[in-house]
Design a protein around this motif. Structure first.
Motif, short mmCIF file in Angstrom:
data_model
loop_
_atom_site.label_atom_id
_atom_site.label_comp_id
_atom_site.label_asym_id
_atom_site.label_seq_id
_atom_site.Cartn_x
_atom_site.Cartn_y
_atom_site.Cartn_z
N ASN A 154 73.24 48.74 43.86
CA ASN A 154 73.86 48.37 42.59
C ASN A 154 75.34 48.02 42.77
OD1 ASN A 154 71.52 48.69 41.12
ND2 ASN A 154 71.95 50.82 40.61
N SER A 155 76.03 48.77 43.61
CA SER A 155 77.44 48.49 43.87
C SER A 155 77.61 47.14 44.57
CB SER A 155 78.05 49.59 44.74
OG SER A 155 77.97 50.82 44.09
N TRP A 190 69.64 47.92 33.83
CA TRP A 190 70.76 47.38 33.08
C TRP A 190 71.91 46.92 33.96
CZ3 TRP A 190 69.87 45.61 28.58
CH2 TRP A 190 68.83 46.15 27.82
N PHE A 191 71.85 47.21 35.27
CA PHE A 191 72.86 46.68 36.17
C PHE A 191 72.69 45.17 36.34
CE2 PHE A 191 73.33 51.10 37.45
CZ PHE A 191 74.70 51.19 37.54
N SER A 192 71.48 44.69 36.18
CA SER A 192 71.23 43.26 36.36
C SER A 192 71.95 42.40 35.32
CB SER A 192 69.72 43.00 36.33
OG SER A 192 69.10 43.71 37.38
N TRP A 205 64.41 41.77 39.82
CA TRP A 205 65.80 41.78 39.37
C TRP A 205 65.92 42.47 38.02
CZ3 TRP A 205 67.84 39.28 34.99
CH2 TRP A 205 69.22 39.24 34.93
N TRP A 206 64.95 42.28 37.15
CA TRP A 206 65.02 42.79 35.78
C TRP A 206 64.53 44.22 35.66
CZ3 TRP A 206 67.40 41.58 31.51
CH2 TRP A 206 66.95 42.07 30.30
N ASN A 207 63.51 44.61 36.44
CA ASN A 207 62.87 45.92 36.27
C ASN A 207 63.54 47.00 37.11
OD1 ASN A 207 60.90 44.94 34.51
ND2 ASN A 207 59.63 44.28 36.21
N ASN A 208 63.57 48.20 36.55
CA ASN A 208 64.06 49.37 37.27
C ASN A 208 62.86 50.01 37.96
OD1 ASN A 208 65.11 51.79 38.14
ND2 ASN A 208 66.17 52.24 36.22
N GLU A 209 62.81 49.92 39.27
CA GLU A 209 61.65 50.39 40.02
C GLU A 209 61.56 51.90 40.09
OE1 GLU A 209 59.29 48.34 41.08
OE2 GLU A 209 60.44 46.66 40.27
#
Length: 177
Positions: free
Chosen positions: A63-64, A150-152, A139-143
């Motif tokens: 994410n960073s 929401w980082f996307s 890219w959209w889904n949180n696995e």
């Protein structure tokens, strides 16, 4: 006999002054193309960095890296748009869109590279036949927790804001010709 009307003299002819620039300044189309190519290069570098480090990366690091990439992409595009496009609002908005797309495609283009590295290059063809939108869904889904990552969209917002803000600030400080 008709009364004589006074003749109005024609305005004096002014020869064009060669060597003078038109009243507009900047090259908005050139700025957009330059921003696009810079965003493309930054996105390719980010995809290569992710490919080289994905095995050792935690979710926080990923994410960073993504947010950092979005910010760097937006900053580079914004600086170039402001320097070349000057005060053109259309160029500033186009730069924001280009930076956001660069952030998105930097992430999604890394996904097939990781699949090819982990399995084989033929797996990319299988992925394209099964579901070509798997990189965008990743890219959209949180696995890890499910739902939206929401980082996307935050990365898109960071890229667009950095590009537009820097283009505006740098373009505003440019002298009007």
């Amino acid at each position: 006999m008709q009364p004589m009307y006074p003749m109005h003299g024609a305005p004096p002819f002014q020869a064009p002054h060669f060597g003078q620039r038109p009243s507009t300044s900047g090259h908005p189309v050139g700025a957009v193309f330059l921003g696009f190519f810079a965003s493309l290069i930054v996105s390719m570098l980010y995809s290569g960095l992710i490919l080289a480090t994905y095995k050792d990366m935690t979710v926080t690091m990923a994410n960073s890296f993504y947010l950092g990439h979005a910010l760097i992409n937006g900053a580079i595009v914004g600086c170039l748009i402001g320097l070349v496009g000057h005060r053109n609002t259309g160029a500033h908005v186009s730069g924001a869109v280009i930076a956001a797309l660069g952030a998105f495609f930097g992430y999604t283009n890394a996904f097939p590279l990781i699949i090819a590295d982990g399995q084989s290059p033929a797996a990319i063809g299988d992925m394209m036949q099964l579901d070509p939108f798997i990189p965008a869904k990743a890219w959209w889904n949180n696995e890890t927790e499910g739902g939206v990552d929401w980082f996307s969209p935050l990365g898109l917002l960071l890229a667009a804001a950095a590009a537009w803000g820097l283009a505006y600030l740098i373009g505003r400080s440019r002298r009007q010709a």
